[in-house]
Design an enzyme around this catalytic site. Sequence first.
Site, short mmCIF file in Angstrom:
data_model
loop_
_atom_site.label_atom_id
_atom_site.label_comp_id
_atom_site.label_asym_id
_atom_site.label_seq_id
_atom_site.Cartn_x
_atom_site.Cartn_y
_atom_site.Cartn_z
N GLU A 80 50.93 -3.07 51.86
CA GLU A 80 50.74 -3.42 50.35
C GLU A 80 51.66 -2.82 49.40
O GLU A 80 52.34 -2.00 49.82
CB GLU A 80 49.33 -3.39 50.21
N HIS A 136 44.18 -5.87 37.93
CA HIS A 136 45.08 -6.44 39.29
C HIS A 136 45.97 -7.48 38.93
O HIS A 136 45.59 -8.36 38.06
CB HIS A 136 43.90 -6.77 40.24
N ARG A 143 50.99 -1.82 41.21
CA ARG A 143 50.43 -3.04 40.51
C ARG A 143 50.62 -3.07 38.87
O ARG A 143 50.57 -3.99 38.56
CB ARG A 143 48.71 -2.82 40.72
N HIS A 200 40.34 -4.44 37.31
CA HIS A 200 40.27 -4.51 38.75
C HIS A 200 39.65 -3.07 39.01
O HIS A 200 38.46 -3.21 39.97
CB HIS A 200 41.43 -4.77 39.49
#
Length: 568
Positions: free
Chosen positions: A130, A260, A309, A370
């Site tokens: 990720e 997010h 992010r 998020h």
Amino acid sequence: MPGVRLAARLAAPAPGWTIRADAIVVGSGIAGLTAALELRTRVPHVLLVTKGQLVSGSTVWAQGGIAAVLDPADSTSAHLEDTLVAGGGLCDPAAVEVLVTEGPARVRELVRRGALFDLAPDGEIALTREGGHHADRIVHAGGDATGAEVSRALVAQLEAVRDDPGIEVVEHALVLDVLTGPPGPDGQPGAACGVTLHVIGEGSRDGVGAALAPAVVLATGGIGQVFRSSTNPAQATGDGMAAALRAGAVLGDVEFVQFHPTVLWLGANVKGQLTLISEAVRGEGALLLDTDGARFMPAVHPMAELAPRDVVAHAIVRQAAATSSDHVLLDARHLGADFLRTRFPTIHERLLEHGIDLTTDLVPVAPAQHYHSGGVVTDLVGRTSVRGLYAAGEAACTGVHGANRLASNSLLEGLVFAHRAARDIAERVGAGGLTQAEPVERPGAAALVAAATRSRIQRVASDGPGVLRSAEGLRAAAEVLAKVRTDAHAESGAGAVADPQAAEWETTNVHQVASVLTAVSLARTESRGGHFRTDHPAPDDRWRLRLEARLDASGTLEVTPAPIPGVG
């Protein structure tokens, strides 16, 4: 701007019943369940309190996975470095070292507790990658339902011991305040000695009661409902953080809110819990396009769509503005229909509910709140600044995340530090280091904010300390928040705005958290990680420190700089 003043307790009826335990755990996500299961075998009586049902914690919504070094080709030093980079220079290296070195053992422990993670063809746990990671180290379950599987396994363990007299579970219970003992010479509240809680509906204990214990663990999750839109469930109203603040605890890194990058965009006026498109989709190769169809992330960061992010979220906001839009597009079509349906079944199904097919359609996405990297400041075993009060999971500020959480480190943090907190509590209770104090009422007026005010508070938080912040916007938000009526209960009968009840207590927590968030965001005059100031768009080395917030004896919010352990 005048100082922010907040009440040190909620307006609530006097407790009508009392129970006692050796330790109280508040919350049933990964941190709360782990702490309760660990404590059950180590102290005579543990009480687990959860706002909904055991399965209703935030963990169940986690899609991506758990980051842990399980591949021999990977290393804990590499995981540590990726975490430090994502944290923007504000992580506590010692806390990160604990996370990455103890994490693999905690994940294997989850397997022993019944968690069924996805397997590779060779029978080993399958690993993926990720954003922000330079190696495949993300453990996942059910393709994109890792949190649900972890929650299922831990709840099953707890259900199996429901009849054990050493553990008691109270569901449908909102914790109102942390009870504290006599104040110290500085006027600050004394040691934690339990909680007040309101049990809703089911159970023999109705209404407000008091649970007494020498140790309290706050594992209440995040602050998503402070904002107009979030991926968090409805119960994420910042209860633990607000209760800790009122009890005299120090909060840290509150300004670092993770938005997010890829949340399903359904229009500007949509609010509530939104559908998350996991980072793992980009980890498998999905691309971001603007509404003209052009890919833009390679020009922004060397890791392109897999950049940290905050980088991706800010890039999306800027690119959307540049194309006169309010969203961008996620393109996973080239990954193949069979692969997408198998790897991301939950996401695929949720998108179909909105008429979008992940296998054939471009998915409109935009950033939404998020995760909260800040929380109640703890040491390496979960101890807060208030004796007997612990915090774990998203409600805590362990120093692991710094300015921005690395993908899939959140479930790992909950596992590792809840386990450590439980061990520490057991040792201290067993050795007589934590003893029961008798609670005293904290002085000053109690607060209650009418539930009808919540939408206004959420709008202010989204417009002020939202994705893009400025002094002007933050000051405007602070002025509105300061004018919110916090004595909705003050007059009885027809003159009262609202009565003390769950919606009002939650809204009071939302207001207090929004007030702290706004004040701290205004104080940090730089941009770093989950805090972006359009009037101070670059990081500043003078701000390589933690901003801590607490209430003084008069209820005035103090925001002070503090060094980060291990950071020069």
